[in-house]
Design an enzyme around this catalytic site. Structure first.
Site, short mmCIF file in Angstrom:
data_model
loop_
_atom_site.label_atom_id
_atom_site.label_comp_id
_atom_site.label_asym_id
_atom_site.label_seq_id
_atom_site.Cartn_x
_atom_site.Cartn_y
_atom_site.Cartn_z
N HIS A 107 0.97 -1.41 0.17
CA HIS A 107 -0.02 -0.16 0.50
C HIS A 107 1.13 0.90 0.13
O HIS A 107 2.31 1.22 0.65
CB HIS A 107 -0.71 -0.27 0.85
CG HIS A 107 -1.72 -1.13 1.49
ND1 HIS A 107 -1.30 -2.64 2.08
CD2 HIS A 107 -2.88 -1.73 1.34
CE1 HIS A 107 -2.43 -2.80 2.11
NE2 HIS A 107 -3.19 -2.69 1.91
N ASP A 110 1.92 1.77 3.65
CA ASP A 110 3.36 0.74 3.97
C ASP A 110 4.92 1.60 3.40
O ASP A 110 5.57 1.06 4.02
CB ASP A 110 3.28 -0.65 3.02
CG ASP A 110 1.84 -1.12 2.80
OD1 ASP A 110 1.85 -1.29 4.25
OD2 ASP A 110 1.38 -2.04 2.31
N GLU A 238 -10.74 -7.34 -4.41
CA GLU A 238 -10.54 -8.21 -3.69
C GLU A 238 -11.81 -8.35 -3.00
O GLU A 238 -11.62 -7.60 -1.97
CB GLU A 238 -9.57 -7.76 -2.84
CG GLU A 238 -8.95 -8.95 -1.95
CD GLU A 238 -7.55 -8.85 -0.82
OE1 GLU A 238 -6.98 -8.05 -1.82
OE2 GLU A 238 -7.77 -9.56 0.81
N GLU A 274 -8.79 -13.85 -1.57
CA GLU A 274 -8.56 -14.49 -0.21
C GLU A 274 -8.76 -15.38 0.38
O GLU A 274 -10.01 -15.19 0.76
CB GLU A 274 -8.19 -13.20 0.34
CG GLU A 274 -7.19 -13.42 1.55
CD GLU A 274 -6.93 -12.22 3.26
OE1 GLU A 274 -6.70 -10.88 1.84
OE2 GLU A 274 -6.81 -12.42 3.98
N HIS A 277 -10.56 -14.15 3.41
CA HIS A 277 -11.96 -13.17 2.77
C HIS A 277 -12.81 -14.66 2.70
O HIS A 277 -14.17 -14.50 3.08
CB HIS A 277 -11.38 -12.79 2.18
CG HIS A 277 -10.87 -11.20 2.65
ND1 HIS A 277 -9.95 -10.62 1.49
CD2 HIS A 277 -10.29 -11.57 3.86
CE1 HIS A 277 -9.65 -10.25 2.45
NE2 HIS A 277 -9.78 -10.07 3.39
N ASP A 302 -4.14 -13.53 -2.21
CA ASP A 302 -3.57 -13.19 -1.20
C ASP A 302 -3.88 -14.87 -0.36
O ASP A 302 -4.49 -15.03 -0.07
CB ASP A 302 -4.75 -12.97 -0.42
CG ASP A 302 -4.19 -11.30 -1.10
OD1 ASP A 302 -3.74 -10.75 -1.82
OD2 ASP A 302 -4.93 -10.24 -0.13
N ASP A 313 -9.95 -12.43 10.80
CA ASP A 313 -9.17 -12.35 9.97
C ASP A 313 -8.47 -12.51 10.45
O ASP A 313 -7.34 -11.85 10.99
CB ASP A 313 -9.47 -11.33 8.57
CG ASP A 313 -8.61 -11.24 8.04
OD1 ASP A 313 -8.54 -11.85 7.74
OD2 ASP A 313 -8.82 -9.85 6.83
N ASP A 315 -5.42 -14.10 9.60
CA ASP A 315 -4.06 -14.21 8.24
C ASP A 315 -3.22 -15.36 9.24
O ASP A 315 -2.37 -14.37 8.92
CB ASP A 315 -3.15 -12.77 7.96
CG ASP A 315 -5.31 -11.28 7.29
OD1 ASP A 315 -5.36 -11.97 6.41
OD2 ASP A 315 -4.56 -10.87 7.47
N ASP A 345 -0.43 -12.66 2.34
CA ASP A 345 -1.39 -11.33 2.80
C ASP A 345 -1.63 -11.91 4.45
O ASP A 345 -2.45 -12.70 4.92
CB ASP A 345 -3.22 -11.29 1.87
CG ASP A 345 -3.70 -9.79 2.93
OD1 ASP A 345 -3.01 -9.02 4.06
OD2 ASP A 345 -4.47 -9.74 2.28
C1 XUL Z 1 -7.42 -6.85 4.69
C2 XUL Z 1 -6.46 -7.24 3.53
C3 XUL Z 1 -6.08 -6.33 2.96
C4 XUL Z 1 -5.59 -6.41 1.18
C5 XUL Z 1 -4.77 -5.49 0.55
O1 XUL Z 1 -8.51 -7.88 4.97
O2 XUL Z 1 -6.56 -8.22 3.60
O3 XUL Z 1 -4.83 -6.51 3.52
O4 XUL Z 1 -5.44 -7.66 1.16
O5 XUL Z 1 -5.92 -3.80 1.28
CO CO Z 2 -5.94 -9.43 1.37
#
Ligand code: XUL
Ligand code: CO
Length: 443
Positions: A107, A110, A238, A274, A277, A302, A313, A315, A345
């Site tokens: 981003h 970042d 996404e 992702e 998600h 992702d 989430d 991750d 991610d």
């Molecule tokens: C948030 C997510 C983000 C996107 C990029 O859940 O997945 O990090 O991948 O903005």
């Molecule tokens: Co993501």
């Protein structure tokens, strides 16, 4: 890939991570990811186009709603924002080149801390983009995609593109334009939209029709600006069903595909899917990938995993082999990702406070995908899987099945055939046989 070390070596305890094969006991070595190994006609590196995610790997320090970060980054200690951005980029390229990952993604915020004005942030971004360009040229590492963080700052609490205040939308546009410029300058393969606050928490004050039309307008402007300024990569969107908002407009793959088609964006946008998600949407990742692949929109992934026992989430790094095998079956059948790659991610746990933990995490994730790819390829070539699946539909290959598929029958004509044939024979779906096949080939 030459290892790039800046003024400070941030990971002195690790050198270039080698491939040592499945029998290796070396913790910091790949057991399955062998970049040059050809599987299904393509090098592993080209199947995956793995990317390190700047925000998780070099930014997030383990804070959660109950406490602050636990992890301390040596690249975050300089007195000025400009120097911190450079130190962070030195650390990023050292990490990326030691790991041998061909791509990274970010981003805008970042790369740099946000300044007091748009002009200050823009100047910081331009400076670091120039530095990134040097680093890319020296290492060969490339940008998978860029994006703008249009969700963290309090000004975006009611959304960015879907904010009810036109001034916020304009501010977001300024940030978006700079992030697209940065992506173009660095030769990014893609540009991602994740609509972090594009959704609602209550319908009582929300005009969803207006907001989703604003979202489409924002994406259309981005597409037009990017194309007019030489961006030939893929725009990616996404899906995520909830978190941070209660309902996000990009709920899941099917929702997003309908949205893109309705608004004339389907030719330029593909999906960035992702795993976590998908979990939140109540879908398996293979489902999301299949929906996208069927629409010709399987763009990028992702990589991570959620926790089936809670609803947020998490991750985590992807280490679920069976889940990844199912994903790789979809990927190989679809002929690969369209334009994108696979970025992690994923974040190390809050308690994983050694810098080496992020090497272990990425190695495990890459090995999981590599192993799953080989297994999926073996299943497709050396098992009865494809033949069994094709046989289920064989009645559509000829006769009235083929005529139905081709659109050559009216309802009356098909009904007449149904009347003539009468009650069809029962055919087993044999799900357990398929499940066993997958297990037999996980070796
Ligand atoms: C948030 C997510 C983000 C996107 C990029 O859940 O997945 O990090 O991948 O903005
Ligand atoms: Co993501």
């Amino acid at each position: 890939m030459p290892v790039l070390i800046g003024d400070t070596e941030y990971f002195p305890d690790v050198g270039p991570v080698p491939y040592e094969g499945p029998d290796s006991d070396t913790p910091l070595a790949f057991k399955h990811y062998d970049a040059d190994r050809v599987v299904a006609g393509r090098r592993m590196e080209d199947h995956f186009r793995f990317a390190v995610a700047y925000w998780h790997a070099f930014r997030q320090t383990g804070g959660d709603p109950f406490g602050p970060g636990t992890i301390s980054f040596p690249w975050d200690r300089a007195a000025t924002a400009e120097q911190r951005a450079r130190d962070r980029m030195d650390a990023a390229f050292e990490f990326i080149t030691k790991l041998g990952v061909p791509y990274y993604c970010f981003h805008d915020l970042d790369l740099v801390d946000e300044g007091d004005t748009r002009a200050e942030t823009r100047a910081r971004l331009r400076d670091i983009v120039a530095y990134a360009k040097e680093k890319q040229e020296a290492s060969g590492a490339r940008l998978l995609w860029g994006t703008a963080n249009l969700f963290s700052h309090p000004r975006y609490m009611n959304g960015a593109a879907t904010n009810p205040d036109a001034d916020v939308v304009a501010f977001a546009a300024s940030q978006l334009k700079d992030a697209i410029d940065a992506t173009i300058a660095l030769g990014g393969r893609g540009y991602v939209f994740w609509g972090g606050r594009e959704g609602y928490t209550t319908l009582l004050h929300t005009d969803t029709k207006r907001e989703t039309e604003h979202l489409a307008r924002f994406l259309t402007m981005a597409r037009d600006y990017g194309r007019a300024n030489g961006f030939e990569g893929v725009f990616l969107i996404e899906p995520k069903p909830m978190e941070p908002t209660k309902h996000q407009y990009d709920y899941d793959a099917a929702t997003v595909i309908g949205f893109l088609e309705r608004h004339g964006l389907a030719d330029d946008f593909k999906l960035n899917l992702e795993t976590n998600h998908a979990t939140l949407a109540g879908h398996a990742m293979e489902h999301e990938m299949q929906v996208a692949a069927d629409a010709g929109m399987l763009g990028s992934l992702d990589a991570n995993r959620g926790d089936p026992h809670n609803g947020w989430d998490t991750d985590q790094f992807p280490t679920d082999l069976t889940e990844t095998v199912r994903m790789m079956l979809v990927l190989l059948r679809a002929g690969g990702l369209q334009g994108g790659g696979i970025n992690f991610d994923a974040k190390v746990r809050r308690t994983s406070t050694d810098l080496l933990d992020r090497f272990h995490a990425h190695i495990g994730g890459m090995d999981t995908f590599a192993r799953a790819l080989v297994i999926a390829d073996d299943l497709l070539r050396n098992s009865d899987l494809e033949a069994m699946r094709a046989a289920r539909y064989a009645s559509f290959d000829a006769g009235h099945g083929a005529a139905f598929e081709a659109g050559d029958l009216t309802l009356e004509a098909l009904a007449e055939i149904g009347d003539r044939l009468g009650e069809p024979a029962q055919t087993s779906g044999r799900q357990e046989r398929y499940e066993n096949l997958i297990l037999q080939h996980i070796r």
